[in-house]
Design an enzyme around this catalytic site. Structure first.
Site, short mmCIF file in Angstrom:
data_model
loop_
_atom_site.label_atom_id
_atom_site.label_comp_id
_atom_site.label_asym_id
_atom_site.label_seq_id
_atom_site.Cartn_x
_atom_site.Cartn_y
_atom_site.Cartn_z
CG ASP A 7 -1.73 1.48 1.56
OD1 ASP A 7 -2.18 1.66 0.50
OD2 ASP A 7 -1.94 1.49 2.74
CG ASP A 9 -1.84 7.44 0.67
OD1 ASP A 9 -1.20 8.10 0.30
OD2 ASP A 9 -2.73 6.95 -0.49
CG ASP A 116 -2.09 2.60 6.47
OD1 ASP A 116 -2.33 1.98 5.29
OD2 ASP A 116 -2.63 3.53 6.82
MG LIG Z 1 -2.96 3.19 3.50
#
Ligand SMILES: [Mg+2]
Length: 151
Positions: A7, A9, A116
């Site tokens: 990922d 961000d 995240d």
């Molecule tokens: Mg993310």
């Protein structure tokens, strides 16, 4: 080869810092919808240790590495900025055509997803979800240690 999706961000790019610094972040319609902020994805700073760690994975012949990030639907300029962002911080030879933008991360086939947040299919990913920022994987060092052990 083990397929790894990473990922952007909150894992490689410091979106939260960019959000806080953005002049419109507390104004409607951007408050609570930072993904809509004009230009938000363009100049994000990297997460500490992320560039080195991802380069280690990219250069490791055991792993087949792709970036897998959400495509901000209401901010199509963001799609372009994500593409330009990875080219700014990584060697073109290592990352060319290795950016996937999707709201359906669970549809991708692979061994690991480093993400995240559980949203956009991350928690339903059929391989193993390494929950970046969790107690188990608080930082890139812990992720690298784990993957080194698994390969
Ligand atoms: Mg993310």
């Amino acid at each position: 080869m083990k397929i790894i999706y990473i990922d952007l961000d909150g894992v490689v790019a410091d979106f939260e810092k960019g959000r806080q610094k953005h002049s419109l972040s507390n104004i409607t319609p951007y408050k609570g919808r930072p993904d809509k902020l004009p230009g938000i994805y363009e100049n994000l700073e990297p997460i500490p240790g992320a560039i080195d760690a991802v380069n280690k994975l990219l250069e490791d012949q055991v792993f087949d590495v792709y970036f897998l990030s959400t495509a901000p639907w209401d901010n199509p300029e963001g799609w372009m900025h994500k593409r330009l962002w990875v080219a700014k911080f990584f060697d073109e030879k290592l990352i060319r055509k290795r950016l996937i933008l999707s709201h359906h991360k669970h549809l991708l086939i692979g061994d690991y997803l480093i993400d995240d947040r559980r949203f956009n299919g991350a928690s339903e990913f059929k391989g193993e979800w390494l929950h970046f920022g969790s107690e188990r994987f608080p930082d890139w060092k812990s992720v690298l240690n784990y993957l080194k052990y698994k390969k």
